[in-house]
Scaffold this motif. Sequence first.
Motif, PDB file in Angstrom:
ATOM      1  N   LEU A  99       0.608  -1.187  -0.027  1.00 21.96           N
ATOM      2  CA  LEU A  99       0.096  -0.030  -0.021  1.00 21.96           C
ATOM      3  C   LEU A  99       0.841   1.332   0.090  1.00 21.96           C
ATOM      4  N   PHE A 100       1.850   1.121   0.670  1.00 25.63           N
ATOM      5  CA  PHE A 100       2.829   2.637   0.969  1.00 25.63           C
ATOM      6  C   PHE A 100       4.152   2.307   0.331  1.00 25.63           C
ATOM      7  N   ALA A 101       4.391   3.411  -0.596  1.00 25.79           N
ATOM      8  CA  ALA A 101       5.746   3.287  -1.437  1.00 25.79           C
ATOM      9  C   ALA A 101       6.705   4.243  -0.435  1.00 25.79           C
ATOM     10  N   ALA A 156       5.064   7.961   7.153  1.00 28.33           N
ATOM     11  CA  ALA A 156       5.958   8.633   6.084  1.00 28.33           C
ATOM     12  C   ALA A 156       5.298   8.685   4.686  1.00 28.33           C
ATOM     13  N   ALA A 157       4.505   7.792   4.328  1.00 29.98           N
ATOM     14  CA  ALA A 157       3.965   7.868   3.057  1.00 29.98           C
ATOM     15  C   ALA A 157       2.869   8.831   2.956  1.00 29.98           C
ATOM     16  N   LEU A 158       1.713   8.647   3.875  1.00 30.91           N
ATOM     17  CA  LEU A 158       0.632   9.720   3.755  1.00 30.91           C
ATOM     18  C   LEU A 158       1.062  11.072   4.159  1.00 30.91           C
ATOM     19  N   GLY A 159       1.897  11.148   5.189  1.00 35.42           N
ATOM     20  CA  GLY A 159       2.240  12.422   5.526  1.00 35.42           C
ATOM     21  C   GLY A 159       3.387  13.167   4.465  1.00 35.42           C
ATOM     22  N   GLY A 160       4.189  12.543   3.898  1.00 36.83           N
ATOM     23  CA  GLY A 160       5.094  12.912   2.733  1.00 36.83           C
ATOM     24  C   GLY A 160       6.355  13.419   3.692  1.00 36.83           C
ATOM     25  N   ASN A 338      -3.624  -2.596  11.377  1.00 38.61           N
ATOM     26  CA  ASN A 338      -4.053  -2.951  10.148  1.00 38.61           C
ATOM     27  C   ASN A 338      -4.651  -1.963   9.110  1.00 38.61           C
ATOM     28  N   SER A 339      -3.865  -1.841   8.083  1.00 37.46           N
ATOM     29  CA  SER A 339      -4.148  -0.639   7.523  1.00 37.46           C
ATOM     30  C   SER A 339      -5.487  -0.594   6.223  1.00 37.46           C
ATOM     31  N   ASP A 340      -5.951  -1.813   6.207  1.00 31.34           N
ATOM     32  CA  ASP A 340      -7.139  -2.136   5.484  1.00 31.34           C
ATOM     33  C   ASP A 340      -8.380  -1.665   6.248  1.00 31.34           C
ATOM     34  N   VAL A 341      -8.350  -1.378   7.425  1.00 31.75           N
ATOM     35  CA  VAL A 341      -9.476  -0.986   8.026  1.00 31.75           C
ATOM     36  C   VAL A 341      -9.633   0.432   8.083  1.00 31.75           C
TER      37      VAL A 341
END
Length: 362
Positions: A99-101, A156-160, A338-341
């Motif tokens: 999900l997170f690059a 890190a990914a979502l916050g840049g 759990n990142s899918d929730v």
Amino acid sequence: MTTYRLIAPVLLLCAGIASAQNNRKPGTDDAPKTQLVPIREDGTIELPAESVPLSKFLSPEAKAYLNQHLHDMQDPKVIQQEKGIPRFMVPYLERQKALFAIKMDDEKISGVHAFVYTPSAGVSSANADRVLINLHGGGFSGCWPGCAELESRPIAALGGIKVVSVDYREGPDNKFPAASEDVATVYRELLKTYKSQNIGIYGCSAGGMLTAQSVAWFQKHDLPRPGAIGIFCAAAGDFGGDAAYTSTPLGEARLMTEMREGGMRRLGYFAEADPKDSLVAPINSPQVLAKFPPTLIITGTRAFEMSSAVHTHAQLVKLGVDADLHVWEGLFHGFFYNSDVPESREAYDVIVKFFDKHLGAE
């Protein structure tokens, strides 16, 4: 003023229900069945056994997640760690990698081991001069790198933003204040590149507790306070309160008496520490708490730390600290792994926005 506006309608509602019950005729079909619970002289309540369903307010994904979590917590094989990763966390890690690059670098910062996470697309321009320090969960006795990965990758990914996750020393081989010393070492090194108000610190469970301890440690050793902190799945002191009795079986499917009063002493890392020391439990010192930076607290209604987290928030607010409390209904200790929730994504959004608002604001 707000408190009275909330309480008054509840009192009127309770009074109305009681009046309606008293006015019903005995033997009528619609008469409510109220079971009184035993109360001891000191106010202790003796709860009867009862069935508690999943909260109706949870998303379908969260209901399935909680159901699986409760069953997992009763399986010793699933809880067991392999190379610092509890088995039940393995699928969460695999999903986060998809999900997170993220680019992850294995580094030493002034001799302290750390993973440094940066978005594959690069740090955003708004965060070029900002950095977050993550302090992973694990009861001061493990979960590296499992918890570190789960707490760092999405933020890190979502916050840049760059996230430095510290592999601090843990028990049983190390005792307090080894972890605080390691955090201070990394923080002192980052201060050579970043302004203190542009550095945020956060962690879940042991990492949330260590976040609070680190702020107290910085004060003791004349280090500038960070721009903002996040105490997640934890508090600024020991566990206890109502949630340690009522929420634990609902969230962990077992009675964890060690999480009631004096739970910190049962963690080997604190075996030789004074639980009243403000460096161990900052909640014990109003003078220390009053100097805390803006603080975000995250917990859930089925989390054993909920009462202590709520108490920490109340004390911070009383002392004039800018503190936010977010409580997720029906969810448990460390639920956002759990990142899918959807509720986990909500938590990530709260975390990202909080640090974006407060870092550099002073």
